[in-house]
Enzyme design. Structure first.
Site, PDB file in Angstrom:
ATOM      1  N   ASP A  62      12.458  46.792  82.243  1.00  0.00           N
ATOM      2  CA  ASP A  62      11.258  46.631  83.070  1.00  0.00           C
ATOM      3  C   ASP A  62      11.506  45.858  84.351  1.00  0.00           C
ATOM      4  O   ASP A  62      10.645  45.792  85.215  1.00  0.00           O
ATOM      5  CB  ASP A  62      10.166  45.911  82.268  1.00  0.00           C
ATOM      6  CG  ASP A  62       9.599  46.805  81.197  1.00  0.00           C
ATOM      7  OD1 ASP A  62       9.513  48.015  81.446  1.00  0.00           O
ATOM      8  OD2 ASP A  62       9.248  46.306  80.114  1.00  0.00           O
TER       9      ASP A  62
ATOM     10  N   HIS B  29      15.406  40.399  75.600  1.00  0.00           N
ATOM     11  CA  HIS B  29      15.097  41.564  74.762  1.00  0.00           C
ATOM     12  C   HIS B  29      15.345  41.211  73.314  1.00  0.00           C
ATOM     13  O   HIS B  29      16.277  40.458  73.021  1.00  0.00           O
ATOM     14  CB  HIS B  29      15.962  42.762  75.174  1.00  0.00           C
ATOM     15  CG  HIS B  29      15.398  44.056  74.708  1.00  0.00           C
ATOM     16  ND1 HIS B  29      15.621  44.535  73.446  1.00  0.00           N
ATOM     17  CD2 HIS B  29      14.583  44.942  75.323  1.00  0.00           C
ATOM     18  CE1 HIS B  29      14.978  45.676  73.315  1.00  0.00           C
ATOM     19  NE2 HIS B  29      14.333  45.953  74.427  1.00  0.00           N
TER      20      HIS B  29
HETATM   21  N1  CMC Z   1      11.883  33.718  79.982  1.00  0.00           N
HETATM   22  C1  CMC Z   1      12.190  32.474  79.545  1.00  0.00           C
HETATM   23  N2  CMC Z   1      12.643  32.208  78.292  1.00  0.00           N
HETATM   24  C2  CMC Z   1      12.793  33.245  77.469  1.00  0.00           C
HETATM   25  C3  CMC Z   1      12.498  34.574  77.856  1.00  0.00           C
HETATM   26  C4  CMC Z   1      12.036  34.783  79.170  1.00  0.00           C
HETATM   27  N3  CMC Z   1      11.740  36.012  79.591  1.00  0.00           N
HETATM   28  N4  CMC Z   1      12.735  35.410  76.818  1.00  0.00           N
HETATM   29  C5  CMC Z   1      13.147  34.632  75.799  1.00  0.00           C
HETATM   30  N5  CMC Z   1      13.205  33.331  76.194  1.00  0.00           N
HETATM   31  C6  CMC Z   1      13.672  32.192  75.393  1.00  0.00           C
HETATM   32  C7  CMC Z   1      12.653  31.775  74.353  1.00  0.00           C
HETATM   33  O1  CMC Z   1      11.771  30.804  74.872  1.00  0.00           O
HETATM   34  C8  CMC Z   1      13.546  31.249  73.267  1.00  0.00           C
HETATM   35  O2  CMC Z   1      13.996  29.963  73.656  1.00  0.00           O
HETATM   36  P1  CMC Z   1      14.296  28.810  72.542  1.00  0.00           P
HETATM   37  O3  CMC Z   1      15.415  29.365  71.713  1.00  0.00           O
HETATM   38  O4  CMC Z   1      14.645  27.608  73.343  1.00  0.00           O
HETATM   39  O5  CMC Z   1      13.009  28.676  71.781  1.00  0.00           O
HETATM   40  C9  CMC Z   1      14.763  32.176  73.304  1.00  0.00           C
HETATM   41  O6  CMC Z   1      14.821  32.645  74.681  1.00  0.00           O
HETATM   42  C10 CMC Z   1      14.671  33.381  72.373  1.00  0.00           C
HETATM   43  O7  CMC Z   1      13.439  34.063  72.648  1.00  0.00           O
HETATM   44  P2  CMC Z   1      12.516  34.795  71.583  1.00  0.00           P
HETATM   45  O8  CMC Z   1      11.104  34.813  72.088  1.00  0.00           O
HETATM   46  O9  CMC Z   1      12.761  34.205  70.231  1.00  0.00           O
HETATM   47  O10 CMC Z   1      13.117  36.240  71.602  1.00  0.00           O
HETATM   48  P3  CMC Z   1      12.409  37.505  71.034  1.00  0.00           P
HETATM   49  O11 CMC Z   1      13.494  38.433  70.628  1.00  0.00           O
HETATM   50  O12 CMC Z   1      11.375  37.159  70.033  1.00  0.00           O
HETATM   51  O13 CMC Z   1      11.603  38.082  72.311  1.00  0.00           O
HETATM   52  C11 CMC Z   1      11.013  39.260  74.264  1.00  0.00           C
HETATM   53  C12 CMC Z   1      12.023  39.133  73.101  1.00  0.00           C
HETATM   54  C13 CMC Z   1      11.327  40.552  75.032  1.00  0.00           C
HETATM   55  C14 CMC Z   1       9.593  39.346  73.719  1.00  0.00           C
HETATM   56  C15 CMC Z   1      11.179  38.032  75.195  1.00  0.00           C
HETATM   57  O14 CMC Z   1      12.496  37.958  75.699  1.00  0.00           O
HETATM   58  C16 CMC Z   1      10.175  38.028  76.347  1.00  0.00           C
HETATM   59  O15 CMC Z   1       9.045  37.575  76.184  1.00  0.00           O
HETATM   60  N6  CMC Z   1      10.573  38.568  77.556  1.00  0.00           N
HETATM   61  C17 CMC Z   1       9.647  38.704  78.654  1.00  0.00           C
HETATM   62  C18 CMC Z   1       8.785  39.935  78.460  1.00  0.00           C
HETATM   63  C19 CMC Z   1       9.537  41.220  78.723  1.00  0.00           C
HETATM   64  O16 CMC Z   1      10.232  41.367  79.718  1.00  0.00           O
HETATM   65  N7  CMC Z   1       9.346  42.199  77.826  1.00  0.00           N
HETATM   66  C20 CMC Z   1       9.923  43.545  77.974  1.00  0.00           C
HETATM   67  C21 CMC Z   1      10.885  43.879  76.886  1.00  0.00           C
HETATM   68  S1  CMC Z   1      11.858  45.323  77.311  1.00  0.00           S
HETATM   69  C22 CMC Z   1      10.736  46.601  77.300  1.00  0.00           C
HETATM   70  C23 CMC Z   1      10.307  46.986  75.940  1.00  0.00           C
HETATM   71  O17 CMC Z   1      11.123  47.585  75.212  1.00  0.00           O
HETATM   72  O18 CMC Z   1       9.146  46.722  75.595  1.00  0.00           O
END
Ligand code: CMC
Length: 422
Positions: free
Chosen positions: A363, A306
């Protein structure tokens, strides 16, 4: 003395106030930055930028706290109902029994959707994703309700709130009826909002239909848990669109589109599809964990991670418990739930997920409940939208009442410098 931040550029010092929120959150107020220094900030994804001050929702991602108007989400999920929480979010105070009854009744006055909306619905292919239809139909409501809301007028605003709450629920369910080839259903003003949702979706003219209280209670809780989440992608979209003084329906329609993405609300559908895929491929959760960790593989563990929670998402805890209860009460045995439990346990022990603070989000378990209630997978994000609606309305109303300026970020241009067109 109030705190300030000093910024030094080319030997010259500039002082900026530090403002403090009611939960002691501090922020550097850079409103005057460009005027004073000629510089702007660069912050893709707004990871460090506050776009507004807000009195609606407080969340602390490190401590896993979520509160609507000061009330803990755990308490609201336990003791309140969805319309009560909607009123609280939108109008700022918990309604007493009389105010709540009036609110529910006033929403009912607007639950009839113009019949001509059906001809718009007819134009969509049966296979269209319900979120696409919902965005278009919400926007179309503007044409049938062309008078813009006078936000200065309390009664006008109240009616707009009731109208949006009433009509959105009906058209959300019509997107499903369309895909099933069912006749469109009408709101039954003798029944409650959440019960109506199930009726609007599933009641067909040829059979009597009864909704169990377990189902109503589970849905009510899920809607409460989704009702607001401060400045997330769809909510910021609603505020941004509304900041140009576009109408409420148009702004909500934009929010629906933003929510649809798999990194946001679309994740609940993606979670279930992922769990089904794991199940159909023999249930090897380790293989999928490895894929999620592999930087060469675009696969992410859906329902994990998240932007703001770097601790357990408090909503996920409540939903996990509710999923167990609902499945038990309804007597549903779902192998998908076992896969989810296995995956969660393995991820929580895994160094990759631990070091990045990746925990299950809202989710991860919601889809399992929706599935147990008979909601089809591609309607999951629509369920999120129905729950999030009061939050969008509350944030739109606050933005207009605060007289916020039009949202217009800056950029750093990195394209070609001037060149001749020959
Ligand atoms: N699976 C594998 N790796 C992950 C995941 C995941 N679900 N989420 C983040 N990471 C890794 C990412 O690759 C990165 O690694 P590194 O530092 O080695 O590059 C690190 O964790 C930080 O991730 P980020 O993408 O910079 O984090 P963010 O804050 O930009 O993204 C997110 C948050 C929710 C978009 C992301 O965690 C994600 O894509 N999760 C899966 C989709 C999901 O479940 N979304 C629902 C969010 S909750 C409902 C809502 O409010 O919408």
């Amino acid at each position: 003395m109030s705190k300030t931040a000093i910024l030094e550029i080319d030997g010259k010092k500039y002082e900026f106030p530090i403002i403090m929120g009611s939960e002691n959150e501090e922020a550097i107020d850079i409103k005057k930055l460009r005027d004073l220094t000629g510089l702007v900030t660069l912050d893709p994804g707004y990871k460090n930028s506050g776009s507004c001050t807000s009195k609606i929702t407080f969340l602390d991602g490190e401590l896993g706290i979520l509160r609507y108007r000061g009330y803990a989400i755990e308490e609201l999920a336990e003791k309140a109902n969805f319309l009560e929480v909607s009123y609280l979010l939108i109008f700022g105070e918990k309604p007493n029994a009389e105010v709540l009854a009036k609110f529910e009744n006033d929403i009912r006055k607007y639950t009839l959707v113009n019949e001509e909306m059906k001809s718009i619905l007819d134009g969509f292919p049966k296979t269209a994703h319900p979120m696409g239809i919902l965005a278009a139909m919400t926007s179309a409501l503007t044409s049938f309700n062309p008078k813009s809301v006078d936000v200065e007028n309390e009664n006008d605003m109240y009616c707009a709130v009731c109208k949006t709450m009433g009509k959105f629920l009906v058209i959300a369910t019509w997107t499903f009826r369309k895909s099933m080839g069912y006749p469109m259903n009408y709101y039954d003003n003798t029944k409650g909002y959440v019960e109506n949702f199930m009726r609007l979706m599933f009641e067909i003219p040829t059979e009597p239909y009864k909704v169990s209280q377990t189902v109503i209670d589970a849905l009510d809780k899920l809607f409460i848990l989704h009702a607001d989440h401060e400045q997330n992608c769809s909510t910021s979209t609603v505020r941004m669109v509304g900041s140009s003084h576009a109408g409420l329906f148009a702004s909500i329609s934009a929010g629906v589109s933003a929510l649809w993405g798999p990194l946001h609300g679309g994740a609940n559908q993606a979670v279930l599809e992922m769990l089904e895929e794991i199940h159909n491929n023999g249930g090897d959760t380790e293989k999928y964990l490895a894929k999620a960790k592999d930087k060469e593989d675009p696969f992410r563990l859906m329902g994990f991670g998240h932007r703001v929670y770097k601790n357990f998402d408090p909503r996920a805890k409540i939903i996990k418990k509710a999923a167990n209860e609902v499945l038990e009460t309804l007597g549903v045995e779902d192998p998908i739930l076992d896969i989810a439990r296995k995956l969660e346990a393995a991820a929580l022990e895994d160094e990759y997920f631990k070091s990045r603070n990746l925990y299950p989000n809202v989710d991860f378990y919601s889809g399992i409940i929706y599935r147990a209630l008979g909601i089809p997978t591609d309607m999951f994000t629509v369920m999120f939208a129905i729950g999030r609606l009061p939050g969008w309305i509350a944030q739109w109303k606050e933005m207009r009442e605060n007289k916020e300026p039009i949202g217009r970020p800056r950029q750093i241009y990195t394209g070609s410098t001037h060149r001749e067109f020959e």
